[in-house]
Design an enzyme around this catalytic site. Structure first.
Site, PDB file in Angstrom:
ATOM      1  N   LYS A  58      69.545  30.018  42.117  1.00 44.63           N
ATOM      2  CA  LYS A  58      68.649  31.068  41.651  1.00 44.63           C
ATOM      3  C   LYS A  58      67.255  30.826  42.222  1.00 44.63           C
ATOM      4  O   LYS A  58      66.570  29.889  41.828  1.00 44.63           O
ATOM      5  CB  LYS A  58      68.575  31.075  40.123  1.00 44.63           C
ATOM      6  CG  LYS A  58      67.907  32.323  39.597  1.00 44.63           C
ATOM      7  CD  LYS A  58      67.256  32.133  38.246  1.00 44.63           C
ATOM      8  CE  LYS A  58      65.946  31.429  38.329  1.00 44.63           C
ATOM      9  NZ  LYS A  58      64.914  32.093  39.128  1.00 44.63           N
ATOM     10  N   GLY A 106      60.155  22.873  40.275  1.00 50.06           N
ATOM     11  CA  GLY A 106      59.175  23.832  39.777  1.00 50.06           C
ATOM     12  C   GLY A 106      58.124  23.117  38.967  1.00 50.06           C
ATOM     13  O   GLY A 106      57.913  21.910  39.132  1.00 50.06           O
ATOM     14  N   SER A 107      57.489  23.849  38.089  1.00 48.21           N
ATOM     15  CA  SER A 107      56.366  23.274  37.344  1.00 48.21           C
ATOM     16  C   SER A 107      56.872  22.341  36.234  1.00 48.21           C
ATOM     17  O   SER A 107      58.015  22.457  35.774  1.00 48.21           O
ATOM     18  CB  SER A 107      55.541  24.398  36.732  1.00 48.21           C
ATOM     19  OG  SER A 107      56.335  25.122  35.822  1.00 48.21           O
ATOM     20  N   THR A 108      56.003  21.458  35.794  1.00 46.17           N
ATOM     21  CA  THR A 108      56.355  20.539  34.709  1.00 46.17           C
ATOM     22  C   THR A 108      56.632  21.321  33.425  1.00 46.17           C
ATOM     23  O   THR A 108      57.561  20.985  32.675  1.00 46.17           O
ATOM     24  CB  THR A 108      55.227  19.507  34.518  1.00 46.17           C
ATOM     25  OG1 THR A 108      55.147  18.734  35.726  1.00 46.17           O
ATOM     26  CG2 THR A 108      55.489  18.575  33.350  1.00 46.17           C
ATOM     27  N   ALA A 109      55.870  22.386  33.201  1.00 43.71           N
ATOM     28  CA  ALA A 109      56.073  23.172  31.971  1.00 43.71           C
ATOM     29  C   ALA A 109      57.490  23.744  31.939  1.00 43.71           C
ATOM     30  O   ALA A 109      58.177  23.662  30.909  1.00 43.71           O
ATOM     31  CB  ALA A 109      55.044  24.295  31.903  1.00 43.71           C
ATOM     32  N   THR A 110      57.952  24.314  33.044  1.00 47.38           N
ATOM     33  CA  THR A 110      59.312  24.871  33.057  1.00 47.38           C
ATOM     34  C   THR A 110      60.340  23.743  33.065  1.00 47.38           C
ATOM     35  O   THR A 110      61.404  23.869  32.451  1.00 47.38           O
ATOM     36  CB  THR A 110      59.516  25.798  34.272  1.00 47.38           C
ATOM     37  OG1 THR A 110      58.407  26.694  34.355  1.00 47.38           O
ATOM     38  CG2 THR A 110      60.783  26.602  34.151  1.00 47.38           C
ATOM     39  N   GLY A 111      60.039  22.644  33.723  1.00 49.72           N
ATOM     40  CA  GLY A 111      60.951  21.494  33.755  1.00 49.72           C
ATOM     41  C   GLY A 111      61.279  20.995  32.355  1.00 49.72           C
ATOM     42  O   GLY A 111      62.423  20.627  32.064  1.00 49.72           O
ATOM     43  N   GLU A 139      62.328  18.025  39.810  1.00 51.45           N
ATOM     44  CA  GLU A 139      61.248  17.760  40.779  1.00 51.45           C
ATOM     45  C   GLU A 139      60.096  18.647  40.352  1.00 51.45           C
ATOM     46  O   GLU A 139      60.138  19.866  40.542  1.00 51.45           O
ATOM     47  CB  GLU A 139      61.708  18.097  42.204  1.00 51.45           C
ATOM     48  CG  GLU A 139      62.865  17.242  42.707  1.00 51.45           C
ATOM     49  CD  GLU A 139      62.466  15.807  42.982  1.00 51.45           C
ATOM     50  OE1 GLU A 139      61.270  15.486  43.023  1.00 51.45           O
ATOM     51  OE2 GLU A 139      63.380  14.975  43.151  1.00 51.45           O
ATOM     52  N   CYS A 187      53.976  20.512  46.423  1.00 52.15           N
ATOM     53  CA  CYS A 187      53.980  19.619  45.260  1.00 52.15           C
ATOM     54  C   CYS A 187      53.213  18.346  45.573  1.00 52.15           C
ATOM     55  O   CYS A 187      52.516  17.820  44.722  1.00 52.15           O
ATOM     56  CB  CYS A 187      55.412  19.319  44.846  1.00 52.15           C
ATOM     57  SG  CYS A 187      56.449  18.711  46.168  1.00 52.15           S
ATOM     58  N   GLU A 210      46.782  20.471  38.028  1.00 51.40           N
ATOM     59  CA  GLU A 210      47.329  20.756  39.358  1.00 51.40           C
ATOM     60  C   GLU A 210      46.843  22.133  39.796  1.00 51.40           C
ATOM     61  O   GLU A 210      47.232  23.143  39.209  1.00 51.40           O
ATOM     62  CB  GLU A 210      48.866  20.742  39.301  1.00 51.40           C
ATOM     63  CG  GLU A 210      49.473  21.007  40.662  1.00 51.40           C
ATOM     64  CD  GLU A 210      50.996  21.111  40.641  1.00 51.40           C
ATOM     65  OE1 GLU A 210      51.567  21.709  39.723  1.00 51.40           O
ATOM     66  OE2 GLU A 210      51.601  20.605  41.606  1.00 51.40           O
TER      67      GLU A 210
HETATM   68  P1  NAD Z   1      58.020  27.602  37.960  1.00 53.09           P
HETATM   69  O1  NAD Z   1      58.307  26.440  37.084  1.00 53.09           O
HETATM   70  O2  NAD Z   1      57.215  28.707  37.433  1.00 53.09           O
HETATM   71  O3  NAD Z   1      59.378  28.267  38.483  1.00 53.09           O
HETATM   72  C1  NAD Z   1      60.377  27.536  39.150  1.00 53.09           C
HETATM   73  C2  NAD Z   1      61.716  28.209  38.939  1.00 53.09           C
HETATM   74  O4  NAD Z   1      62.082  28.136  37.562  1.00 53.09           O
HETATM   75  C3  NAD Z   1      61.761  29.693  39.290  1.00 53.09           C
HETATM   76  O5  NAD Z   1      62.978  29.967  39.956  1.00 53.09           O
HETATM   77  C4  NAD Z   1      61.732  30.365  37.924  1.00 53.09           C
HETATM   78  O6  NAD Z   1      62.321  31.647  37.914  1.00 53.09           O
HETATM   79  C5  NAD Z   1      62.550  29.397  37.114  1.00 53.09           C
HETATM   80  N1  NAD Z   1      62.378  29.495  35.665  1.00 53.09           N
HETATM   81  C6  NAD Z   1      61.443  30.159  34.955  1.00 53.09           C
HETATM   82  N2  NAD Z   1      61.632  29.988  33.624  1.00 53.09           N
HETATM   83  C7  NAD Z   1      62.719  29.190  33.486  1.00 53.09           C
HETATM   84  C8  NAD Z   1      63.405  28.614  32.377  1.00 53.09           C
HETATM   85  N3  NAD Z   1      63.005  28.822  31.130  1.00 53.09           N
HETATM   86  N4  NAD Z   1      64.464  27.825  32.628  1.00 53.09           N
HETATM   87  C9  NAD Z   1      64.873  27.567  33.882  1.00 53.09           C
HETATM   88  N5  NAD Z   1      64.257  28.077  34.977  1.00 53.09           N
HETATM   89  C10 NAD Z   1      63.197  28.872  34.783  1.00 53.09           C
HETATM   90  O7  NAD Z   1      57.380  26.945  39.261  1.00 53.09           O
HETATM   91  P2  NAD Z   1      56.670  27.700  40.476  1.00 53.09           P
HETATM   92  O8  NAD Z   1      55.357  28.199  39.967  1.00 53.09           O
HETATM   93  O9  NAD Z   1      57.640  28.622  41.114  1.00 53.09           O
HETATM   94  O10 NAD Z   1      56.435  26.491  41.509  1.00 53.09           O
HETATM   95  C11 NAD Z   1      55.285  25.722  41.562  1.00 53.09           C
HETATM   96  C12 NAD Z   1      55.471  24.370  40.891  1.00 53.09           C
HETATM   97  O11 NAD Z   1      56.572  23.689  41.490  1.00 53.09           O
HETATM   98  C13 NAD Z   1      54.300  23.426  41.063  1.00 53.09           C
HETATM   99  O12 NAD Z   1      54.025  22.788  39.839  1.00 53.09           O
HETATM  100  C14 NAD Z   1      54.776  22.411  42.088  1.00 53.09           C
HETATM  101  O13 NAD Z   1      54.126  21.173  42.059  1.00 53.09           O
HETATM  102  C15 NAD Z   1      56.208  22.323  41.752  1.00 53.09           C
HETATM  103  N6  NAD Z   1      56.982  21.800  42.878  1.00 53.09           N
HETATM  104  C16 NAD Z   1      57.513  20.545  42.792  1.00 53.09           C
HETATM  105  C17 NAD Z   1      58.201  20.008  43.880  1.00 53.09           C
HETATM  106  C18 NAD Z   1      58.787  18.628  43.819  1.00 53.09           C
HETATM  107  O14 NAD Z   1      59.628  18.315  44.662  1.00 53.09           O
HETATM  108  N7  NAD Z   1      58.420  17.799  42.866  1.00 53.09           N
HETATM  109  C19 NAD Z   1      58.343  20.754  45.045  1.00 53.09           C
HETATM  110  C20 NAD Z   1      57.783  22.020  45.098  1.00 53.09           C
HETATM  111  C21 NAD Z   1      57.111  22.538  44.002  1.00 53.09           C
END
Ligand code: NAD
Length: 471
Positions: free
Chosen positions: A168, A219-224, A241, A275, A371
């Protein structure tokens, strides 16, 4: 306009509804994207579940050969993908080409990796070995900054290890993933990889789905945190990640012009949306003033425009929400710090923020602590090594970092004390599919890439036996 489709059970299908994907360089509609509903998500998971036994039963060589073929077919269409990537993500075309090539390289690296049984005991009649089995259906959830290569980091090991997948992409950059679906449908048996698209509404359902064995999330730590919570229901494996707030430490023996060039590239590539971008620079007081004037000159020389135009070095921020967040952090820095260059968006359509350099902030300023994920860099001064290491480590994040110095032993001694998953010395962004990558603290859980990243898609299985002698 291209007709983008979801990939479910080997078929390219329309979504339940549609939404617009915006080109961040002009805010125009770039394409219409199919949007899956919950029934399509369930159909994708069911297809991956059905495909799993036959896929897992194939040999690693067979699976590796198919992953290699995916890479070859992508390579043959590299220009098409690079142009689409620039249009949906915003990055300059040369950086989009690099991402496509990185995707090919990553898939090929995993295509060549094999998992062997590990002998733990082999004594007389007693034998114990660790055997690795695939997990089942894996969900891959990816962000918008590197939609292709971050998918490849998951797709390669997932398939080679014998799992199936539901992927996704992020809602603002789904198109390159859907286009890759065409290649996957040509190469793989039905259901082995399925791709659905959403508007931030299906990630939670996917990570909670009882038939999904593992969630690989970037993705972001909040969503993680949400992914981890929704995976708890069925004790899923998770690889997270997440975000970072990487410090660059520039030692006193570093030539200021060279340091400024390296740090500028580390902070501003992909408009800072990496990231492991350099998100705060700590520069020794002996070279601070020279460093600052050099990095300001580089910021002023940057060509900020539509990434599709030749010679552009910095494209737009990827989406409106991120643009607003970066501008808010810049505004928050106006009172306590000095904006040396940049600071105001370009007066035209598109989410353009010129590279912005900020001096004079305290470590507790939002722009230093949080960040920013955009083209703005706080430059801070230090005089004492122990003190700067403590400042670099004073973060809930622990993703990456860099140390810059002529005396490489001294710089490496500092690098050892930085509490992150990766620290680079005199280089940056040296990400290699053969080298594991991981975040510590709230930057993540588990590893991607390398053998460690491959093993994350397996279950360790111990076989412990004895030979029977005449009993
Ligand atoms: P995000 O967390 O907003 O979204 C990431 C993904 O999660 C999207 O596909 C989104 O649709 C999905 N998502 C949204 N709500 C969800 C839920 N409740 N459950 C599961 N999935 C959900 O992140 P973003 O804004 O797209 O990306 C930027 C962030 O990603 C930054 O914080 C960046 O540092 C981080 N990032 C980390 C790495 C790494 O390898 N550590 C690499 C690239 C980006």
């Amino acid at each position: 306009m291209t007709d983008y489709r979801l990939l479910i059970d080997g078929q390219m299908v329309a979504g339940h509804s549609q939404f617009d994907v915006i080109n961040p360089a002009n805010e125009q509609v770039l394409a219409t994207c199919p949007k899956a509903d919950e029934a399509q998500l369930n159909a994708a998971v069911a297809a991956a579940t059905r495909a799993f036994p036959a896929w897992a039963a194939r040999s690693q060589d067979e699976r590796g050969a198919l992953v290699d073929e995916i890479a070859d077919r992508l390579l043959a269409r590299a220009e098409e993908f690079a142009h689409l990537l620039t249009a949906e993500q915003g990055k300059p075309l040369d950086q989009a080409r690099s991402e496509v090539m990185g995707t090919v390289f990553t898939l090929k690296a995993f295509a060549g990796m094999r998992i062997a049984d590990k002998v733990l005991r082999d004594e007389d009649t007693h034998f114990v070995f660790e055997h690795r089995t695939p997990l089942g259906v894996c969900a891959a959830i990816t962000p918008w900054n590197f939609p292709m290569v971050l998918l490849a980091n998951k797709l390669g090991p997932c398939l080679v290890a014998g799992n199936t997948m539901v992927a996704k992409p992020a809602p603002t950059t789904p198109l390159t993933t859907l286009l890759l679906g065409e290649i996957l449908a040509q190469v793989l048996p039905a259901g082995v990889v399925n791709i659905i698209a959403d508007q931030n509404d299906l990630g939670g359902l996917l990570s909670a789905h009882p038939d999904v064995a593992k969630v690989a999330f970037t993705g972001s730590t909040a969503t993680g945190r949400k992914v981890m919570a929704s995976a708890a229901g069925t004790v899923k494996r998770v690889t997270l990640e997440l975000g970072g707030n990487d410090a660059a430490i520039v030692m006193d023996d570093m030539p200021p012009a060279l340091a400024a060039r390296k740090v500028f590239a580390g902070a501003m590539t992909n408009a800072g949306q990496i990231c492991v971008a350099i998100k705060r620079a700590y520069v020794h007081e002996a070279i601070y003033d020279d460093f600052v004037s050099e990095i300001v000159a580089l910021a002023q020389a940057a060509v900020v425009d539509d990434g599709a135009r030749q010679g552009v070095t910095i494209g737009p921020v990827q989406n409106r929400m991120q643009f607003d967040k970066v501008m808010e952090l810049i505004e928050s820095a106006r009172d306590d710090g000095r904006i040396l260059t940049g600071g105001a968006p370009l007066d035209r359509p598109g989410y353009f923020i010129p590279p912005t350099i900020v001096a004079g902030l305290h470590d507790d300023a939002p722009l230093v602590r949080e960040e920013q994920f955009g083209p703005v860099l706080p430059v801070l001064k230090f005089s004492d090594i122990d003190d700067v290491i403590a400042r670099a480590n004073a973060s809930d994040y622990g993703l990456g970092g860099t140390v810059w110095g002529r005396d490489v032993e001294r710089a490496t001694a500092v690098a050892r004390r930085i509490n992150t998953g990766t620290v680079w010395v005199n280089q940056h962004l040296a990400i290699d599919p053969r080298i594991p990558f991981r975040g510590v603290k709230q930057s993540g859980l588990g590893a991607e890439l390398g053998e460690a990243g491959l093993l994350e898609y397996t279950q360790a299985h111990i076989v412990n036996g004895v030979e029977l002698a005449g009993e």
